[in-house]
Design a protein around this motif. Structure first.
Motif, PDB file in Angstrom:
ATOM      1  N   TYR A   1       0.877  -1.179   0.000  1.00 25.81           N
ATOM      2  CA  TYR A   1       0.000   0.000   0.000  1.00 25.81           C
ATOM      3  C   TYR A   1       0.912   1.226   0.000  1.00 25.81           C
ATOM      4  O   TYR A   1       1.656   1.443   0.951  1.00 25.81           O
ATOM      5  CB  TYR A   1      -0.902   0.013   1.235  1.00 25.81           C
ATOM      6  CG  TYR A   1      -1.933  -1.094   1.247  1.00 25.81           C
ATOM      7  CD1 TYR A   1      -3.248  -0.857   0.855  1.00 25.81           C
ATOM      8  CD2 TYR A   1      -1.599  -2.373   1.662  1.00 25.81           C
ATOM      9  CE1 TYR A   1      -4.195  -1.862   0.869  1.00 25.81           C
ATOM     10  CE2 TYR A   1      -2.533  -3.397   1.680  1.00 25.81           C
ATOM     11  CZ  TYR A   1      -3.829  -3.130   1.284  1.00 25.81           C
ATOM     12  OH  TYR A   1      -4.765  -4.147   1.292  1.00 25.81           O
ATOM     13  N   TRP A   2       0.833   1.994  -1.062  1.00 27.21           N
ATOM     14  CA  TRP A   2       1.733   3.147  -1.218  1.00 27.21           C
ATOM     15  C   TRP A   2       0.921   4.434  -1.074  1.00 27.21           C
ATOM     16  O   TRP A   2       0.097   4.763  -1.914  1.00 27.21           O
ATOM     17  CB  TRP A   2       2.398   3.094  -2.588  1.00 27.21           C
ATOM     18  CG  TRP A   2       3.572   4.014  -2.730  1.00 27.21           C
ATOM     19  CD1 TRP A   2       3.552   5.374  -2.722  1.00 27.21           C
ATOM     20  CD2 TRP A   2       4.943   3.628  -2.916  1.00 27.21           C
ATOM     21  NE1 TRP A   2       4.823   5.874  -2.880  1.00 27.21           N
ATOM     22  CE2 TRP A   2       5.695   4.827  -3.008  1.00 27.21           C
ATOM     23  CE3 TRP A   2       5.602   2.404  -3.027  1.00 27.21           C
ATOM     24  CZ2 TRP A   2       7.066   4.820  -3.204  1.00 27.21           C
ATOM     25  CZ3 TRP A   2       6.963   2.400  -3.212  1.00 27.21           C
ATOM     26  CH2 TRP A   2       7.690   3.603  -3.306  1.00 27.21           C
ATOM     27  N   TYR A   3       1.184   5.167   0.003  1.00 24.43           N
ATOM     28  CA  TYR A   3       0.432   6.395   0.281  1.00 24.43           C
ATOM     29  C   TYR A   3       1.116   7.601  -0.354  1.00 24.43           C
ATOM     30  O   TYR A   3       2.291   7.865  -0.103  1.00 24.43           O
ATOM     31  CB  TYR A   3       0.291   6.595   1.800  1.00 24.43           C
ATOM     32  CG  TYR A   3      -0.876   5.815   2.359  1.00 24.43           C
ATOM     33  CD1 TYR A   3      -2.101   6.421   2.602  1.00 24.43           C
ATOM     34  CD2 TYR A   3      -0.761   4.451   2.596  1.00 24.43           C
ATOM     35  CE1 TYR A   3      -3.176   5.706   3.092  1.00 24.43           C
ATOM     36  CE2 TYR A   3      -1.834   3.716   3.086  1.00 24.43           C
ATOM     37  CZ  TYR A   3      -3.044   4.355   3.327  1.00 24.43           C
ATOM     38  OH  TYR A   3      -4.113   3.639   3.801  1.00 24.43           O
ATOM     39  N   LYS A   4       0.351   8.321  -1.147  1.00 20.87           N
ATOM     40  CA  LYS A   4       0.867   9.510  -1.817  1.00 20.87           C
ATOM     41  C   LYS A   4       0.547  10.772  -1.017  1.00 20.87           C
ATOM     42  O   LYS A   4      -0.471  10.849  -0.344  1.00 20.87           O
ATOM     43  CB  LYS A   4       0.248   9.652  -3.208  1.00 20.87           C
ATOM     44  CG  LYS A   4       0.717   8.636  -4.218  1.00 20.87           C
ATOM     45  CD  LYS A   4       0.029   8.828  -5.563  1.00 20.87           C
ATOM     46  CE  LYS A   4       0.287  10.188  -6.164  1.00 20.87           C
ATOM     47  NZ  LYS A   4      -0.264  10.308  -7.533  1.00 20.87           N
ATOM     48  N   TYR A   5       1.434  11.742  -1.147  1.00 17.86           N
ATOM     49  CA  TYR A   5       1.168  13.062  -0.582  1.00 17.86           C
ATOM     50  C   TYR A   5       0.959  14.090  -1.685  1.00 17.86           C
ATOM     51  O   TYR A   5       0.027  14.886  -1.646  1.00 17.86           O
ATOM     52  CB  TYR A   5       2.315  13.504   0.338  1.00 17.86           C
ATOM     53  CG  TYR A   5       2.060  14.849   0.982  1.00 17.86           C
ATOM     54  CD1 TYR A   5       1.199  14.958   2.066  1.00 17.86           C
ATOM     55  CD2 TYR A   5       2.664  16.012   0.500  1.00 17.86           C
ATOM     56  CE1 TYR A   5       0.930  16.185   2.657  1.00 17.86           C
ATOM     57  CE2 TYR A   5       2.417  17.241   1.084  1.00 17.86           C
ATOM     58  CZ  TYR A   5       1.552  17.329   2.161  1.00 17.86           C
ATOM     59  OH  TYR A   5       1.296  18.543   2.729  1.00 17.86           O
ATOM     60  N   SER A   6       1.829  14.067  -2.694  1.00 17.06           N
ATOM     61  CA  SER A   6       1.695  14.999  -3.813  1.00 17.06           C
ATOM     62  C   SER A   6       1.342  14.239  -5.088  1.00 17.06           C
ATOM     63  O   SER A   6       1.686  13.061  -5.249  1.00 17.06           O
ATOM     64  CB  SER A   6       2.979  15.803  -4.009  1.00 17.06           C
ATOM     65  OG  SER A   6       4.055  14.947  -4.315  1.00 17.06           O
ATOM     66  N   GLU A   7       0.678  14.922  -6.000  1.00 18.30           N
ATOM     67  CA  GLU A   7       0.162  14.276  -7.204  1.00 18.30           C
ATOM     68  C   GLU A   7       1.270  13.832  -8.152  1.00 18.30           C
ATOM     69  O   GLU A   7       1.107  12.896  -8.930  1.00 18.30           O
ATOM     70  CB  GLU A   7      -0.792  15.232  -7.928  1.00 18.30           C
ATOM     71  CG  GLU A   7      -1.613  14.567  -9.019  1.00 18.30           C
ATOM     72  CD  GLU A   7      -2.736  15.453  -9.515  1.00 18.30           C
ATOM     73  OE1 GLU A   7      -3.628  14.932 -10.202  1.00 18.30           O
ATOM     74  OE2 GLU A   7      -2.729  16.663  -9.212  1.00 18.30           O
ATOM     75  N   ASP A   8       2.420  14.498  -8.108  1.00 17.68           N
ATOM     76  CA  ASP A   8       3.484  14.189  -9.062  1.00 17.68           C
ATOM     77  C   ASP A   8       4.426  13.089  -8.577  1.00 17.68           C
ATOM     78  O   ASP A   8       5.445  12.817  -9.194  1.00 17.68           O
ATOM     79  CB  ASP A   8       4.285  15.451  -9.395  1.00 17.68           C
ATOM     80  CG  ASP A   8       4.935  16.073  -8.166  1.00 17.68           C
ATOM     81  OD1 ASP A   8       4.705  15.553  -7.046  1.00 17.68           O
ATOM     82  OD2 ASP A   8       5.661  17.067  -8.321  1.00 17.68           O
ATOM     83  N   GLU A   9       4.111  12.444  -7.462  1.00 20.78           N
ATOM     84  CA  GLU A   9       4.938  11.333  -6.992  1.00 20.78           C
ATOM     85  C   GLU A   9       4.830  10.150  -7.952  1.00 20.78           C
ATOM     86  O   GLU A   9       3.744   9.840  -8.441  1.00 20.78           O
ATOM     87  CB  GLU A   9       4.503  10.889  -5.594  1.00 20.78           C
ATOM     88  CG  GLU A   9       4.815  11.897  -4.505  1.00 20.78           C
ATOM     89  CD  GLU A   9       4.292  11.454  -3.155  1.00 20.78           C
ATOM     90  OE1 GLU A   9       3.939  10.265  -3.020  1.00 20.78           O
ATOM     91  OE2 GLU A   9       4.219  12.295  -2.253  1.00 20.78           O
ATOM     92  N   ASN A  10       5.953   9.502  -8.216  1.00 17.89           N
ATOM     93  CA  ASN A  10       5.992   8.363  -9.118  1.00 17.89           C
ATOM     94  C   ASN A  10       6.526   7.126  -8.423  1.00 17.89           C
ATOM     95  O   ASN A  10       7.358   7.220  -7.525  1.00 17.89           O
ATOM     96  CB  ASN A  10       6.878   8.661 -10.338  1.00 17.89           C
ATOM     97  CG  ASN A  10       6.285   9.728 -11.224  1.00 17.89           C
ATOM     98  OD1 ASN A  10       5.106   9.700 -11.533  1.00 17.89           O
ATOM     99  ND2 ASN A  10       7.111  10.685 -11.621  1.00 17.89           N
TER     100      ASN A  10
END
Length: 310
Positions: A255-264
């Motif tokens: 499960y990979w939690y993102k903070y910013s939209e541009d994270e890859n």
């Protein structure tokens, strides 16, 4: 390729949470605004520049420009001194829990403890919660101390004396049952023996005191019915990404939690199934992102409180 899924909001499944080995990977972002990112280490940056390093693309890139062990030692000395100053300021916030990021981390660990404690699971190994952290600080340990939970912590400073505790799980002799136990694994060391950012950290990870922790991480994540929850990790450490790739190949669910939209996602993980094996958790609103730690504990809480489907 970005990490965006077509699904609206992906949350945990209660059945999975109650019958799995739960593991976390914490990067710098897990501390939120409690502890500064590398770009705030201005004295360290100044020394790197004095020695001829270019920090336009970050401190790590600047350190990579520096040759010579004496120069690297000078950078390390300034980095540690600056780190200790930031850490002293962060530690002062523990007294009254004045920092929101600190509260969110506490809520996450508290919620994890609750669900592992309440799960009707007789597999004792699933009572251990592994936390793999790339951070030098002991914020996680201080939170666990405050909560009164049973835990062990291992880093390069104490590998020789604490390696035997890696698989220790607490047992309540009055209740005659195993209790949730946290194992904090510091992959890049602690402030007493840190791996300084830059390409040399890959070589240093091969040293016995660091390698043993990384090897144990791979062993744990390759176990059947394991999940890894990733919070605040940039995805820029190749040695960590290789471990993740190997574990995904053996069946790990992430499960990979993102903070910013541009994270890859790291390039070596992009070929895995992004709906089944790597579950990317998006922010509800990227213009006003929430602390990923908060998003995670709310997802866990919602899943656990939901009645099982009939």
């Amino acid at each position: 390729m970005d990490l965006k899924n077509d699904n609206k909001k992906i949350t945990f499944n209660r059945d999975i949470l109650s019958s799995t080995h739960i593991n976390f990977l914490f990067g710098a972002g897990v501390n939120g605004n409690l502890f500064p990112q590398l770009n705030k280490f201005k004295r360290t940056e100044a020394v790197i520049k004095e020695l001829g390093g270019n920090t336009e693309f970050g401190i790590e890139s600047g350190i990579d420009d520096i040759d010579g062990e004496s120069n690297r030692c000078k950078i390390k000395s300034v980095f540690i001194a600056e780190f200790k100053e930031f850490y002293k300021e962060a530690s002062s916030k523990f007294e009254n829990l004045s920092n929101l990021s600190l509260k969110n981390l506490m809520f996450l660990l508290k919620e994890t403890y609750r669900l592992v404690h309440e799960a009707q699971n007789r597999n004792s190994s699933m009572k251990q919660i592994n936390i793999y952290t790339l951070n030098y600080d002991d914020i996680v340990e201080q939170v666990l101390d405050r909560l009164g939970y049973f835990y062990n912590s291992i880093s390069a400073s104490n590998t020789t004396t604490k390696a035997a505790l890696m698989n220790v799980i607490g047992y309540d002799y009055n209740m005659k049952k195993y209790i949730p136990s946290f194992m904090v694994n510091k992959l890049h060391g602690d402030i007493g023996k840190p791996i300084i950012p830059g390409r040399e950290k890959y070589r240093e990870m091969l040293n016995e005191e660091y390698f043993e922790i990384a090897f144990h991480m791979k062993e744990q994540l390759c176990r059947q019915n394991s999940i890894l929850i990733v919070i605040g990790y940039s995805g820029n450490d190749k040695h960590i990404n290789k471990i993740l790739q190997d574990c995904l190949n053996t069946g790990l669910t992430m499960y990979w939690y993102k903070y910013s939209e541009d994270e890859n996602l790291p390039s070596n993980l992009k070929n895995f199934n992004l709906e089944e094996q790597i579950i990317v958790v998006e922010q509800d609103d990227y213009n006003h992102p929430q602390d990923s730690t908060k998003v995670c504990y709310k997802d866990m809480m919602a899943a656990w409180e939901k009645k099982l489907d009939k």
